[in-house]
Write a protein that holds these residues in place. Structure first.
Motif, mmCIF file in Angstrom:
data_model
loop_
_atom_site.group_PDB
_atom_site.id
_atom_site.type_symbol
_atom_site.label_atom_id
_atom_site.label_comp_id
_atom_site.label_asym_id
_atom_site.label_seq_id
_atom_site.Cartn_x
_atom_site.Cartn_y
_atom_site.Cartn_z
ATOM 1 N N VAL A 148 0.833 -1.207 0.000
ATOM 2 C CA VAL A 148 0.000 0.000 0.000
ATOM 3 C C VAL A 148 0.867 1.255 0.000
ATOM 4 O O VAL A 148 0.576 2.232 -0.701
ATOM 5 C CB VAL A 148 -0.955 -0.025 1.208
ATOM 6 N N GLY A 149 1.964 1.236 0.756
ATOM 7 C CA GLY A 149 2.852 2.386 0.758
ATOM 8 C C GLY A 149 3.495 2.619 -0.599
ATOM 9 O O GLY A 149 3.617 3.770 -1.050
ATOM 10 N N ALA A 150 3.906 1.526 -1.275
ATOM 11 C CA ALA A 150 4.522 1.668 -2.589
ATOM 12 C C ALA A 150 3.536 2.208 -3.612
ATOM 13 O O ALA A 150 3.881 3.056 -4.444
ATOM 14 C CB ALA A 150 5.083 0.316 -3.049
ATOM 15 N N VAL A 151 2.287 1.736 -3.557
ATOM 16 C CA VAL A 151 1.274 2.229 -4.498
ATOM 17 C C VAL A 151 0.932 3.680 -4.195
ATOM 18 O O VAL A 151 0.797 4.502 -5.105
ATOM 19 C CB VAL A 151 0.018 1.337 -4.426
ATOM 20 N N ARG A 152 0.800 4.007 -2.925
ATOM 21 C CA ARG A 152 0.455 5.385 -2.549
ATOM 22 C C ARG A 152 1.526 6.375 -3.014
ATOM 23 O O ARG A 152 1.218 7.517 -3.362
ATOM 24 C CB ARG A 152 0.265 5.485 -1.038
ATOM 25 N N ASN A 153 2.779 5.947 -3.048
ATOM 26 C CA ASN A 153 3.870 6.850 -3.408
ATOM 27 C C ASN A 153 4.110 6.954 -4.907
ATOM 28 O O ASN A 153 5.005 7.691 -5.335
ATOM 29 C CB ASN A 153 5.162 6.400 -2.723
ATOM 30 N N TYR A 177 -0.721 0.967 -14.758
ATOM 31 C CA TYR A 177 -1.852 0.072 -14.998
ATOM 32 C C TYR A 177 -1.967 -0.907 -13.840
ATOM 33 O O TYR A 177 -0.953 -1.393 -13.325
ATOM 34 C CB TYR A 177 -1.678 -0.700 -16.301
ATOM 35 N N LEU A 178 -3.192 -1.215 -13.455
ATOM 36 C CA LEU A 178 -3.458 -2.224 -12.435
ATOM 37 C C LEU A 178 -3.696 -3.554 -13.157
ATOM 38 O O LEU A 178 -4.689 -3.713 -13.865
ATOM 39 C CB LEU A 178 -4.678 -1.823 -11.604
ATOM 40 N N VAL A 179 -2.765 -4.494 -12.979
ATOM 41 C CA VAL A 179 -2.819 -5.794 -13.648
ATOM 42 C C VAL A 179 -3.263 -6.840 -12.629
ATOM 43 O O VAL A 179 -2.567 -7.074 -11.630
ATOM 44 C CB VAL A 179 -1.446 -6.173 -14.243
ATOM 45 N N CYS A 180 -4.400 -7.458 -12.865
ATOM 46 C CA CYS A 180 -4.943 -8.489 -11.974
ATOM 47 C C CYS A 180 -4.682 -9.853 -12.601
ATOM 48 O O CYS A 180 -5.295 -10.205 -13.606
ATOM 49 C CB CYS A 180 -6.433 -8.277 -11.749
ATOM 50 N N LEU A 210 -8.596 -4.164 -4.456
ATOM 51 C CA LEU A 210 -8.421 -3.341 -5.665
ATOM 52 C C LEU A 210 -8.185 -1.879 -5.307
ATOM 53 O O LEU A 210 -7.385 -1.194 -5.961
ATOM 54 C CB LEU A 210 -9.648 -3.478 -6.562
ATOM 55 N N LYS A 211 -8.842 -1.404 -4.266
ATOM 56 C CA LYS A 211 -8.621 -0.022 -3.839
ATOM 57 C C LYS A 211 -7.223 0.143 -3.262
ATOM 58 O O LYS A 211 -6.539 1.139 -3.524
ATOM 59 C CB LYS A 211 -9.682 0.376 -2.825
ATOM 60 N N PHE A 212 -6.769 -0.837 -2.474
ATOM 61 C CA PHE A 212 -5.402 -0.781 -1.964
ATOM 62 C C PHE A 212 -4.394 -0.806 -3.113
ATOM 63 O O PHE A 212 -3.319 -0.203 -3.018
ATOM 64 C CB PHE A 212 -5.138 -1.956 -1.032
ATOM 65 N N ALA A 213 -4.729 -1.529 -4.193
ATOM 66 C CA ALA A 213 -3.818 -1.659 -5.329
ATOM 67 C C ALA A 213 -3.840 -0.448 -6.238
ATOM 68 O O ALA A 213 -3.122 -0.434 -7.254
ATOM 69 C CB ALA A 213 -4.151 -2.914 -6.128
ATOM 70 N N GLY A 214 -4.645 0.546 -5.935
ATOM 71 C CA GLY A 214 -4.605 1.790 -6.700
ATOM 72 C C GLY A 214 -5.734 1.991 -7.678
ATOM 73 O O GLY A 214 -5.618 2.824 -8.583
ATOM 74 N N LEU A 215 -6.839 1.245 -7.528
ATOM 75 C CA LEU A 215 -7.947 1.420 -8.471
ATOM 76 C C LEU A 215 -8.465 2.848 -8.462
ATOM 77 O O LEU A 215 -8.825 3.394 -9.511
ATOM 78 C CB LEU A 215 -9.069 0.434 -8.124
ATOM 79 N N THR A 216 -8.498 3.473 -7.296
ATOM 80 C CA THR A 216 -8.966 4.858 -7.187
ATOM 81 C C THR A 216 -7.814 5.860 -7.097
ATOM 82 O O THR A 216 -8.040 7.030 -6.770
ATOM 83 C CB THR A 216 -9.876 5.005 -5.949
ATOM 84 N N HIS A 217 -6.603 5.408 -7.352
ATOM 85 C CA HIS A 217 -5.429 6.285 -7.325
ATOM 86 C C HIS A 217 -5.507 7.271 -8.490
ATOM 87 O O HIS A 217 -5.888 6.901 -9.605
ATOM 88 C CB HIS A 217 -4.167 5.426 -7.447
ATOM 89 N N PRO A 218 -5.167 8.527 -8.293
ATOM 90 C CA PRO A 218 -5.279 9.512 -9.382
ATOM 91 C C PRO A 218 -4.382 9.218 -10.572
ATOM 92 O O PRO A 218 -4.654 9.710 -11.671
ATOM 93 C CB PRO A 218 -4.900 10.839 -8.709
ATOM 94 N N HIS A 219 -3.315 8.422 -10.380
ATOM 95 C CA HIS A 219 -2.405 8.124 -11.486
ATOM 96 C C HIS A 219 -2.693 6.776 -12.142
ATOM 97 O O HIS A 219 -1.960 6.386 -13.058
ATOM 98 C CB HIS A 219 -0.961 8.152 -10.996
ATOM 99 N N ALA A 236 -14.376 3.086 -10.332
ATOM 100 C CA ALA A 236 -13.566 3.983 -11.173
ATOM 101 C C ALA A 236 -14.119 3.972 -12.593
ATOM 102 O O ALA A 236 -13.503 3.416 -13.509
ATOM 103 C CB ALA A 236 -12.097 3.557 -11.150
ATOM 104 N N PRO A 237 -15.284 4.540 -12.812
ATOM 105 C CA PRO A 237 -15.908 4.465 -14.141
ATOM 106 C C PRO A 237 -15.128 5.174 -15.233
ATOM 107 O O PRO A 237 -15.320 4.872 -16.415
ATOM 108 C CB PRO A 237 -17.277 5.129 -13.915
ATOM 109 N N ARG A 238 -14.230 6.073 -14.855
ATOM 110 C CA ARG A 238 -13.462 6.797 -15.873
ATOM 111 C C ARG A 238 -12.353 5.943 -16.474
ATOM 112 O O ARG A 238 -11.834 6.258 -17.554
ATOM 113 C CB ARG A 238 -12.837 8.051 -15.262
ATOM 114 N N LEU A 239 -11.965 4.873 -15.797
ATOM 115 C CA LEU A 239 -10.821 4.080 -16.246
ATOM 116 C C LEU A 239 -11.236 3.059 -17.298
ATOM 117 O O LEU A 239 -12.277 2.405 -17.161
ATOM 118 C CB LEU A 239 -10.185 3.343 -15.061
ATOM 119 N N PRO A 240 -10.423 2.875 -18.342
ATOM 120 C CA PRO A 240 -10.684 1.771 -19.281
ATOM 121 C C PRO A 240 -10.344 0.438 -18.633
ATOM 122 O O PRO A 240 -9.353 0.322 -17.912
ATOM 123 C CB PRO A 240 -9.752 2.086 -20.449
#
Length: 580
Positions: free
Chosen positions: A121-126, A132-135, A190-199, A224-228
């Motif tokens: 979480v710290g690495a994603v936050r920074n 891209y979020l790859v699942c 998914l949220k911890f992994a950056g789904l809602t992250h601005p980048h 995150a409806p804006r994300l493809p």
């Protein structure tokens, strides 16, 4: 980004596990201190003396932790020494229990997962750059992450298998890839992994479980409806469900290959062109012989086999199916068997066939059927389904005409969508053009750039991406495509790239525009070429000095001081020309 909830706090997790040993240590120290203050002693003159609480606490503190002491402030009496002896053994028992609990806690899986989650979480936050979020980090996810790394794009991975997460750390990626072993179906993960992250710029669901991919698609659509979102779906029901939630890109590897095979049967040059353009960057593409028309044999009538049969029937290609169970369509020719033996292949007419598709769910059965068929008919065109990418050495040794690898098909399609969105409409134009047009374009491009997969990118003419060119076009200057493709190192030479598609805001799109085509503000260009051409073109579009050189051949003075001197000289020269 949403912070970790309270129950994920490592501090409180440790305190809960250490509660009993800490209480035991406190009780032991308290009893030891109390007993030492009550034990009778004598001072240096032989008068009765008892230790104060401070001296008792001080003595017990360094005695209980080091088992080494000096008798302070006076020599102990026998009663005090007896009590100290009892305290030493009590402290040894307390510390042994405490250390055992600590070691067990460090080996506890839940604590390790908590530490891993906190680091993740710290690495994603920074992260401060697009990612891209790859699942899913299976065969397809590994190919996607490797290609993104080559493109200089970051990735964050969520993978259920902990062993595969460990492989990421061993991989020599240019940039760190934050990864966590967790279930991507959990929206909190998914949220911890950056789904809602601005980048975060996109979600890629590549697990081998359609239900998991569907859950990821729904979470991405709602959170995150804006994300493809690019999602793998091997069943039509799952694909339809994803489409109902507005998932933008749904990839079925078998349907995608069936589409390519249908194109190869009626337009082989367009098929070769698409394969060359959608390959993994930097890999070499070999031109295969074209799939022939005639009688074909399909070994296996599962999901993939049914799609192959439907595609060939749509192209008026006769098909014979080899399977243990008869096909549902009564009008299809069917031979009972598995295709690995010569008897079933002979009954299917392998000696008269022009091609064979081995498409069962077993790599061993597919190779066995292909080898046996080639022995019976050496000129057979063979398509082999490779279920596992790790078996590529076996399939490379067999040298089939086409090896269908679902992971590669999905990776190619994802990169075509993610890397350059403008590539999709161009590929659609390729499918609609005639065979002669595709053949001429393929020959021209491969002659210039070879059969290695080229660099494909897009450039938009605006103040953000191309400020120098945008300013000139807004001033009314006419600039052609050929002008901006001159090399900044020497404008007599052209950059090793080609403009393949020109998209404009007024829907006036141009396929393979000519060198004399004028550019307009807001144009978006799809370019095909070598990597060094991209860097050079970026300089031309962004910097006025470089653009002026490629347009006029003149070098402008660089820097604020030299620009001021040049402007002063121009004004002086103008003044001399107007004087009588």
């Amino acid at each position: 980004m949403t912070p970790l909830p309270r129950h994920h706090s490592i501090f409180f997790l440790i305190m809960r596990r250490m509660r009993a040993p800490l209480i035991l240590l406190i009780v032991i120290i308290a009893i030891s201190v109390l007993g030492l203050t009550l034990a009778p002693g004598v001072d240096a003159d032989g008068n009765p003396h008892k230790l104060s609480f401070f001296h008792a606490l001080y003595f017990i503190s360094y005695t209980a932790t080091t088992i080494g002491f000096g008798e302070i402030p006076f020599a102990f009496s026998d009663q005090q020494r007896l009590w100290v002896l009892i305290c030493i053994y009590m402290s040894v028992i307390g510390w042994a229990y405490t250390l055992g609990t600590v070691f067990a806690l460090l080996a506890d899986r839940n604590l390790q997962q908590a530490f891993a989650m906190q680091r993740f979480v710290g690495a994603v936050r920074n992260l401060r750059e697009p990612f891209y979020l790859v699942c899913g980090y299976g065969e397809t996810g590994g190919l996607i992450c490797e290609a993104l790394d080559r493109m200089g794009v970051r990735a964050v991975v969520v993978e259920l298998d902990e062993a595969k997460v460990g492989e990421i750390e061993l991989h020599s990626y240019a940039a760190d890839v934050p990864a966590i072993a967790a279930d991507a179906r959990n929206p909190e993960i998914l949220k911890f992994a950056g789904l809602t992250h601005p980048h975060c710029i996109g979600v890629i669901a590549l697990t081998n479980d359609d239900s998991a991919n569907l859950a990821i698609a729904i979470a991405a659509r709602l959170l995150a409806p804006r994300l493809p979102a690019l999602c793998r779906a091997e069943s039509r029901d799952t694909a339809a469900n994803m489409a109902s939630f507005g998932t933008r890109h749904i990839i079925n590897p078998f349907e995608k290959f069936a589409e390519y095979l249908g194109l190869a049967l009626h337009a082989p040059n367009a098929w070769h062109l698409l394969g060359w353009l959608t390959g993994l960057p930097g890999t070499a593409v070999e031109r295969h012989r074209d799939p022939p028309r005639g009688n074909w044999i399909i070994c296996g009538h599962g999901r993939f086999g049914r799609l192959m049969a439907q595609t060939m029937e749509a192209q008026a290609v006769p098909v014979t199916i080899i399977d243990r169970q008869p096909p549902p369509e009564a009008d299809q020719r069917w031979i009972q068997g598995d295709g690995t033996g010569a008897e079933a292949l002979t009954a299917a007419g392998v000696d008269r066939a022009v091609g064979l598709v081995a498409c069962t769910g077993s790599d061993v059965d597919n190779l066995s059927a292909a080898v046996t068929a080639r022995e019976l008919n050496p000129g057979l065109f063979v398509i082999v389904r490779q279920n596992l990418y790790v078996n590529r050495a076996l399939f490379d040794a067999y040298d089939a005409d086409i090896a269908v690898v679902p992971s590669q098909i999905i990776a190619h399609e994802c990169l075509a969508i993610l890397g350059t969105p403008l590539l999709a409409p161009f590929l659609q134009e390729v499918r609609q053009r005639g065979e002669a047009w595709s053949a001429a374009l393929l020959d021209d491009l491969t002659t210039r750039y070879g059969w290695s997969v080229p660099m494909i990118w897009s450039e938009r003419i605006n103040l953000l991406r191309a400020p120098a060119l945008q300013q000139r076009l807004m001033d009314g200057e006419t600039v052609r495509i050929a002008d901006v493709l001159c090399s900044p190192a020497g404008r007599e030479e052209s950059l090793p790239c080609t403009v393949a598609y020109l998209r404009r805001d007024d829907d006036d799109h141009v396929v393979m525009p000519g060198p004399d085509c004028p550019l307009r503000p807001g144009d978006e260009l799809l370019l095909i070429g070598l990597p060094e051409a991209r860097n050079a073109l970026c300089l031309t579009l962004a910097y006025e000095h470089t653009l002026n050189y490629v347009l006029t051949g003149k070098d402008l003075p660089g820097g604020w001081v030299w620009e001021r001197i040049a402007a002063h000289r121009n004004r002086a020269a103008t003044a001399r020309r107007v004087l009588p």
